[in-house]
Scaffold this motif. Structure first.
Motif, PDB file in Angstrom:
ATOM      1  N   ARG A 172      43.603 -27.526  96.401  1.00  0.00           N
ATOM      2  CA  ARG A 172      45.168 -27.215  96.914  1.00  0.00           C
ATOM      3  C   ARG A 172      45.354 -26.125  97.457  1.00  0.00           C
ATOM      4  N   HIS A 173      45.874 -26.114  98.674  1.00  0.00           N
ATOM      5  CA  HIS A 173      46.369 -25.165  99.815  1.00  0.00           C
ATOM      6  C   HIS A 173      47.813 -25.403 100.059  1.00  0.00           C
ATOM      7  N   PRO A 174      48.678 -24.258 100.278  1.00  0.00           N
ATOM      8  CA  PRO A 174      49.956 -24.653 100.866  1.00  0.00           C
ATOM      9  C   PRO A 174      49.959 -25.527 101.941  1.00  0.00           C
ATOM     10  N   LYS A 175      49.065 -25.595 102.916  1.00  0.00           N
ATOM     11  CA  LYS A 175      49.124 -26.410 103.959  1.00  0.00           C
ATOM     12  C   LYS A 175      48.456 -27.789 103.857  1.00  0.00           C
ATOM     13  N   ALA A 176      47.547 -27.966 102.836  1.00  0.00           N
ATOM     14  CA  ALA A 176      46.904 -29.131 102.868  1.00  0.00           C
ATOM     15  C   ALA A 176      45.990 -29.263 101.526  1.00  0.00           C
ATOM     16  N   MET A 177      45.673 -30.307 101.177  1.00  0.00           N
ATOM     17  CA  MET A 177      44.608 -30.611 100.006  1.00  0.00           C
ATOM     18  C   MET A 177      43.308 -31.136 100.912  1.00  0.00           C
ATOM     19  N   ARG A 178      42.239 -30.575 100.234  1.00  0.00           N
ATOM     20  CA  ARG A 178      40.928 -30.620 100.821  1.00  0.00           C
ATOM     21  C   ARG A 178      39.834 -30.973  99.953  1.00  0.00           C
ATOM     22  N   VAL A 179      38.740 -31.650 100.363  1.00  0.00           N
ATOM     23  CA  VAL A 179      37.569 -31.430  99.232  1.00  0.00           C
ATOM     24  C   VAL A 179      36.408 -30.829  99.712  1.00  0.00           C
ATOM     25  N   ILE A 180      35.822 -29.902  99.180  1.00  0.00           N
ATOM     26  CA  ILE A 180      34.719 -29.059  99.436  1.00  0.00           C
ATOM     27  C   ILE A 180      33.466 -29.532  98.562  1.00  0.00           C
ATOM     28  N   ARG A 181      32.556 -29.906  99.565  1.00  0.00           N
ATOM     29  CA  ARG A 181      31.243 -30.040  98.684  1.00  0.00           C
ATOM     30  C   ARG A 181      30.049 -29.071  98.706  1.00  0.00           C
ATOM     31  N   ALA A 182      29.571 -28.827  97.774  1.00  0.00           N
ATOM     32  CA  ALA A 182      28.401 -27.788  97.606  1.00  0.00           C
ATOM     33  C   ALA A 182      27.193 -28.323  97.083  1.00  0.00           C
ATOM     34  N   ARG A 183      26.123 -27.412  97.185  1.00  0.00           N
ATOM     35  CA  ARG A 183      24.820 -27.912  96.439  1.00  0.00           C
ATOM     36  C   ARG A 183      24.983 -27.577  95.103  1.00  0.00           C
ATOM     37  N   ALA A 184      25.775 -26.408  94.918  1.00  0.00           N
ATOM     38  CA  ALA A 184      25.805 -25.835  93.556  1.00  0.00           C
ATOM     39  C   ALA A 184      27.213 -25.180  93.423  1.00  0.00           C
ATOM     40  N   ILE A 185      27.851 -25.119  92.337  1.00  0.00           N
ATOM     41  CA  ILE A 185      29.247 -24.566  91.895  1.00  0.00           C
ATOM     42  C   ILE A 185      28.921 -23.399  90.710  1.00  0.00           C
ATOM     43  N   VAL A 186      29.728 -22.285  91.058  1.00  0.00           N
ATOM     44  CA  VAL A 186      29.808 -21.528  90.137  1.00  0.00           C
ATOM     45  C   VAL A 186      31.539 -21.427  89.629  1.00  0.00           C
TER      46      VAL A 186
END
Length: 455
Positions: A172-186
Motif C-alpha cells: 500500500r502506497h499513498p498513490k496506489a496499491m501494487r504487488v511486488i514479486r521476488a525470488r526471496a523475501i526478508v
C-alpha cells in the motif's frame, strides 16, 4: 527455481536496522534488492532511530570496547534474562557472529564511539554508535543507495503470498496499491506494538494507556500474515519489552529520553496511593524493564514515583518537570490520589526504615536504598508502561529461514530483527541485544536470501 517474471531478486520488508543490514548483505552478495519502508523518508529507520548500542562478544579490548566479554559471559547473561527459554543454537550463533558485526557495520558507513571516551558509561559489553541511532540509520541508508538498492518509502506491506510460485507482497502506497514479486523475501518489519487493537486483545483496557516508545509503523501486519500462513510462533503474545516512562510522553517515538531513572531511590505508589512492589529489588539495568511490566499491571496501568528534596539529586531527572508540593497531602491532590492514603503510606514507610538502608518490617518490603521522605518540596513523576517491542515472533533456523509448525522452511521467506528475536530473547531483554540480533540475522538473512534467489 521458477523463471516466472519478478520485480527483484530479494525484497526486504522493513527499513530499520535489521532490514537495512539484510538489504546491504543481499546486495553485496550479488542480488538485485528492493527495500520497503512503511514510514516516510523523514521518519525512516523504525525503532533503530532511538537505539544507541550493540552488545558484542570480544576476547580482547577493541577501539570501541574496554576489557573483554567472552562468549560464555554473553551466554550466561542471555540465559539469565530469558530463564532458559533461549534457543541455544541461535543464541550461540548470535554471540559468535556479534564479534565481527562492528567491523562489518563500519565498512558500511557506521561510526562508533571510542571505548576510551569518558562521555559514555564504562562498558565492556556494548559498543555505542557515534551520533546515536539516527546516525546509524542515515549511514546505512546512504550505503544502500550507493549500492543501487531500490528504496520505496511510505510503502506498507499489507499481505504476503508465499505458497504459489514466487513469493509476492501486496504493498500500500499513498498513490496506489501494487504487488511486488521476488525470488526471496526478508521480513524485518518488527513486532505489533503499534496495533492498539492487538495489544488490547492481550492486555485488555490497560493497553489504552501504553506509550509506544518507537515507530507507529510497527503494526505487525507481516507477523500476522506469516502466522496465518502456518509459520511457527515463538515467544509470548501477552508480553512486551517495556520500561517505566513518564506518562506525559508522546504516544509514539519518544525513545529513550522519557525513561524514568529514580524509581529505586524513593517509593512507587499506584493510583490509590499504596506501594505495591519492592523499589529496591532491581537497581541495575534490568530495573527499567521490570518496572515497565509492574506499572502495566497496576490499576489503570498508571503509578507514581515519589521522592523528597534530599532524594531527588541522587538520580537523573525526567525530561518533563516533576510535580511538586510543600506537603504530601498537597502532592496527592495534584496527582489525583486520596491525600489521607498517601500520607499514611509515606508515614508507615518512613517508620519502617532501618539503619542498614532497608525497610523490611512492611509489606511489600524495600530491601535497599530506603531513605525517609521528609524534606520538602516533595516531588513525583507520573508513570506509564512504555512499550519498546512485543515478544511474539516466528521461528527461524540458523539460515534465518522462517519455519512452519512442522519444522520445514517456508520457501523463499527469511526473517530478521524483532520479528524473530523471541527465538533468542523469549520474553526477556538484554541491553544492546535487539540491535545485535537485527544486525547479525539481517546480515545472515540477506546473504541466504541472495543465495536462494540465485538457485
Amino acid at each position: 527455481m521458477t523463471s516466472a517474471p519478478r520485480d527483484c531478486d530479494v525484497l526486504v520488508i522493513g527499513g530499520g536496522n535489521a532490514g537495512l543490514c539484510a538489504a546491504i548483505s543481499a546486495r553485496r552478495s550479488g542480488a538485485a534488492v528492493t527495500l520497503l519502508e512503511s514510514a516516510p523518508r523523514a521518519l525512516r529507520g523504525g525503532n533503530a532511530r532511538h537505539s544507541r548500542n550493540f552488545r558484542v562478544m570480544h576476547d580482547r579490548p577493541t577501539p570501541w570496547l574496554q576489557g573483554r566479554y567472552p562468549a560464555q559471559d554473553y551466554w550466561s547473561d542471555l540465559d539469565a534474562v530469558t530463564d532458559g527459554a533461549s534457543d541455544e543454537t541461535l543464541a550461540r550463533l548470535l554471540i559468535a557472529e556479534s564479534a565481527g558485526i562492528v567491523d562489518w557495520m563500519g565498512k558500511n558507513g557506521v561510526r562508533f564511539q571510542s571505548g576510551a571516551d569518558d562521555a559514555l558509561p564504562y562498558s565492556r559489553k556494548t559498543a555505542f554508535f557515534l551520533g546515536g541511532g539516527k546516525a546509524l540509520v542515515n549511514a546505512l541508508y546512504a550505503t544502500a543507495e550507493a549500492l543501487g538498492i531500490t528504496i520505496h518509502y511510505d510503502s506498507e506491506a499489507c499481505t504476503l503470498h508465499a505458497k504459489d510460485g514466487l513469493p509476492s507482497v501486496t504493498v500500500r502506497h499513498p498513490k496506489a496499491m501494487r504487488v511486488i514479486r521476488a525470488r526471496a523475501i526478508v521480513v524485518a518489519s518488527g513486532g505489533f506494538q503499534a496495533d492498539r487493537d492487538w495489544l488490547r486483545d492481550q492486555w485488555g483496557e490497560a493497553a489504552e494507556g501504553f506509550v509506544i516508545r518507537g515507530t507507529p509503523h510497527a503494526t505487525g501486519a507481516m507477523l500476522k500474515a506469516l502466522l496465518e500462513d502456518g509459520a511457527q510462533p515463538v515467544g509470548a503474545a501477552g508480553h512486551c519489552h517495556m520500561v517505566a516512562v513518564d506518562s506525559r510522553s508522546p504516544g509514539f517515538d519518544a525513545g529513550i529520553v522519557t525513561r524514568l531513572d529514580g524509581i529505586a531511590h524513593g517509593i512507587v505508589v499506584d493510583r490509590d496511593g499504596r506501594r505495591f512492589a519492592d523499589e529496591g529489588s532491581h537497581t541495575g539495568p534490568t530495573r527499567f524493564s521490570v518496572w515497565g511490566e509492574r506499572v502495566a499491571r497496576c490499576p489503570g496501568a498508571v503509578a507514581f514515583s515519589i521522592f523528597d528534596a534530599e532524594i531527588e539529586p541522587r538520580f537523573r531527572p525526567s525530561i518533563f518537570p516533576a510535580v511538586r508540593a510543600d506537603g504530601i497531602g498537597e502532592l496527592a491532590v495534584k496527582l489525583g490520589i486520596d491525600p489521607e492514603v498517601l500520607e499514611a503510606t509515606v508515614t508507615v514507610f518512613n517508620a519502617a526504615i532501618a539503619g542498614d538502608g532497608s525497610a523490611m518490617a512492611i509489606q511489600p518490603p524495600k530491601t535497599r536504598l530506603a531513605a525517609p521522605i521528609l524534606v520538602p518540596p516533595f516531588g513525583a513523576y507520573p508513570m506509564r508502561a512504555g512499550v519498546t517491542s512485543t515478544c511474539l515472533g516466528v521461528r527461524v533456523d540458523g539460515q534465518a529461514r522462517v519455519l512452519r509448525e512442522e519444522g520445514q522452511a517456508i520457501d523463499g521467506v527469511f526473517a530478521a530483527g524483532v520479528i524473530m528475536a523471541p527465538n533468542i530473547l523469549g520474553r526477556g531483554y538484554l541491553a544492546g541485544s535487539a540491535m545485535s540480533i537485527g544486525a547479525v540475522f539481517g546480515r545472515i538473512a540477506g546473504r541466504e536470501a541472495a543465495a536462494y534467489a540465485r538457485q
